[in-house]
Motif scaffolding. Sequence first.
Motif, short mmCIF file in Angstrom:
data_model
loop_
_atom_site.label_atom_id
_atom_site.label_comp_id
_atom_site.label_asym_id
_atom_site.label_seq_id
_atom_site.Cartn_x
_atom_site.Cartn_y
_atom_site.Cartn_z
N ASP A 1 17.91 53.86 19.07
CA ASP A 1 17.93 52.75 20.04
C ASP A 1 17.82 53.37 21.43
N ALA A 2 16.77 53.04 22.11
CA ALA A 2 16.55 53.63 23.44
C ALA A 2 17.58 53.19 24.44
N ASP A 3 18.24 52.06 24.19
CA ASP A 3 19.29 51.62 25.09
C ASP A 3 20.52 52.51 24.92
N GLU B 1 14.73 53.60 30.16
CA GLU B 1 14.45 54.47 29.04
C GLU B 1 13.32 55.44 29.36
N ASN C 1 19.68 45.22 27.40
CA ASN C 1 19.33 45.29 25.98
C ASN C 1 17.90 44.84 25.77
N ASP C 2 16.98 45.74 26.14
CA ASP C 2 15.56 45.41 25.99
C ASP C 2 14.89 46.18 24.87
N ASN C 3 15.68 46.93 24.10
CA ASN C 3 15.12 47.70 22.98
C ASN C 3 15.97 47.43 21.72
N ASP D 1 21.55 49.79 32.16
CA ASP D 1 20.76 49.46 30.98
C ASP D 1 20.91 47.98 30.65
N ARG E 1 20.30 42.83 18.85
CA ARG E 1 19.03 43.21 18.23
C ARG E 1 19.33 44.12 17.04
N ASP F 1 11.93 51.23 34.31
CA ASP F 1 12.30 51.25 32.90
C ASP F 1 13.28 52.40 32.72
#
Length: 853
Positions: A156-158, A90, A124-126, A122, A219, A88
């Motif tokens: 945004d953690a991304d 992030e 885009n999972d957040n 990265d 998102r 992960d």
Amino acid sequence: QWRLHSLLQGPIGFILLSFFLDGVTGQIRYSIPEEMKKSSLIGNVAQDLALDLKRLRSGRARIVSGENMHYIDLKTDKGILVVNERIDREELCGDVTPCSLSFEIILENPIELHRVTVEILDINDNAPFFPNKDISFEMSESATVGAKFPVESAVDADVKQNGLQNYILSPNNYFVLKQQANPDGTKYAELVLQKPLDREEHPSLSLTVMALDGGNPQRSGTVNIIVSVLDANDNAPVFNQSVYQAVVVENASKGTYVTTVNATDADSGSNGEIIFSFSKIKGSKLDEKSGDLTVNGVIDYEETKMFEIGVLAKDQGGQSTSAIVIIDVIDVNDNSPVITLTSFSSVIAEDSPSGTTVAIINVKDVDSGKNGKVGCSLNGNTPFTIHSSLKNYYTVVTNGALDRERNPDYNITITAVDEGSPPLSSDKIITLKVSDVNDNAPVFEKNYYEADLIENNSPGLSLFSVKAHDSDSGLNARVSYLLINTQLNGNPISTYLSVNAESGAIQAVRSFDYEQIKTLNILVKAQDGGSPPLSSNTTVKINIRDQNDNAPQVLYPVQTGGSLVAEMVPRSADVGYLVTKVVAVDVDSGQNAWLSYKLQKATDRALFEVGLQNGEVRTIRQVTDKDAVKQRLTVIVEDNGQPSRSATVIVNVAVADSFPEVLSEFTDFTHDKEYNENLTFYLVLALAVVSFLFITCVVVIVSVKIYRWRQSRILYHSNLPVIPYYPPRYSDTLGTGTLPHVYNYEVCRTIDSRKSDIKPMQPMSQSLLSMDGVETGAPQMDRQLSGNCSQMSTLVSHPSLMNNGFYLDNRFQKPMVCTDGYSLSLHGVLSDWTGSVFCTRGADRRVFRWKYC
């Protein structure tokens, strides 16, 4: 491997490969997306580093250092790197970009170090989100058009394209949304008043701000903003600078002053009172009245090298403005070096050459600058040294000769010291055992052994033991004993003594006789069990001690069985007259050979005496006429052994003045006329046996001669028929069959050699068979053979004729030879009485046959 097509098409990673060769060190860089499944391929390091799979296996390739190594696994059988655990980005790196994992792959023999960097891309999972779901603020109705109200930044953690990209405000009549960027690149939104507020018309406004990222799919996150309209606070606080710079030392104590933010408000009264607050709180504390920024937590340079803090200044009337405080952290030397044992052999042979690698260590210090520079050294006086082979890697090698017998093991202390002020250090102790090699020969306790052995010992008697020690260990120290083979009196020494291979006990193989062997010198070898074995020798001397095992032997007077020997003593002999002297010897030695003489029996004990030590027989009184002529003395000779042994001798003495008188007296000595009747009996018996055997042999020989003579006469007068012989059809090389010429002969066998002959049964003009070595051109079949024909049975090969001639008989000695270029060979012996030979030339074969008669 991954190729980057488009971030909008999905999270597909890519690989960037580069090598920077420095000695044997290579660097590889891979890029992979986060959230890959376990065992997903990262890259083929064997192919990218141009390494053979055998080299990976033989070099024991492995990942040896690096943070978060558990995420990556090296498959040495395939030469690939795979994902070992879900990554992960992030969680691993937060907002730090680029995000990467760095580690080293090491190979041994020779040492190769390859640095690998895996960049985590990265995806885009957040989704963006606001820290607070609802935001409420107040705004004076007197706020002028263009007044700004910063919206709390969405998080945004991304990162990069997948991070926060845009803000959208819900439709309204009063505000528009403008995006701004912080110095660190993060984006935030501001509400800008575009139409004066009317509290009476709208006492409050409800707005929605949507934060959007740039991922695919896109998102978003929303926040509700409630604006309360206040009266007449027309001025917002203003910071004296938009960005503040400050520094703080790591590990600073709580409450340490950092910096002060300052803002002013043109309003007066409560509308001019400013309160400072954090937009984000992270390890710091801000005084809301004075704007003083202090340390409120633990600051670690190794975790965070810089702090970026948003500060909000708000007046009592509800107007506010913001500024950024950037705090740089200064490193201090608060981390000791860490020593990691990468490769270590706990056992080393004592004959290892100088420069043999003992251990490979990795030393790291997470501090920076001089605080992170480390040097290594070894403590104590040991035959080892340390030097740097690669960056952060050190090799411990031998620097002298090792001797297990002096130092069976070493405790090597490795000290790592950084260059900080004050410097920090750490130690690591490794224990190294020295294995034995066979470099020490056995050593006897004595260089020379000596022992005594009493003669007539029993075979197998143990004398004593030799002992040798070997300072090596294990089989190298296992000592066996053996006797070095030498000669004594022409015999191997092993026929006299033996040594036990295990205990070194020396034993007598036979019984010894001091009179034959007085001293034995032997060499005993002690040999260890090493490979190759080492040995040493010692000398052992065995002294044979005498026993009284031999009786005295009388040399004079000689004791004879058939003749009389007597000593004459004249009647005029005085006292002390020397009659004779008994001479005896004893082959023993020492006191066992000391002899004493005693008179055991005498015809007249008053006339003679024997010297105790010298054996002299003397008169002890004057001889008189009354003394008998015949005097018989029995003298006993004894040695001084324990127990003593003795011998007896008889001395005949004649007391007379003339020899005839002696003869007349001694002729009737029955004892002196002893005759060996047993010897006479054996002689007569032997003569009778020899005579009988001689007569028997003569009779047998005469009988055999007569029998043979009668048999020869019978054979000579008989007429035996001729048995013709026809050999099998012979085929030549052309395939045509011819019938060989056959010649029959009759051989007469008689006792009288003058009547033996060979006769042709079918006379012919000329023969190819020549006998007795006469001219071969003339016919030879009628030639008569002379000699004894008895015992004729087969043809006999003639040594001088090789394969081209045969004797007809051993007794005849008449060679048979083929002439005119024909070769003679034996066709076969049909029986003891018949046979055939044939002469061959090419396809022509002439057969000759004989028969005994």
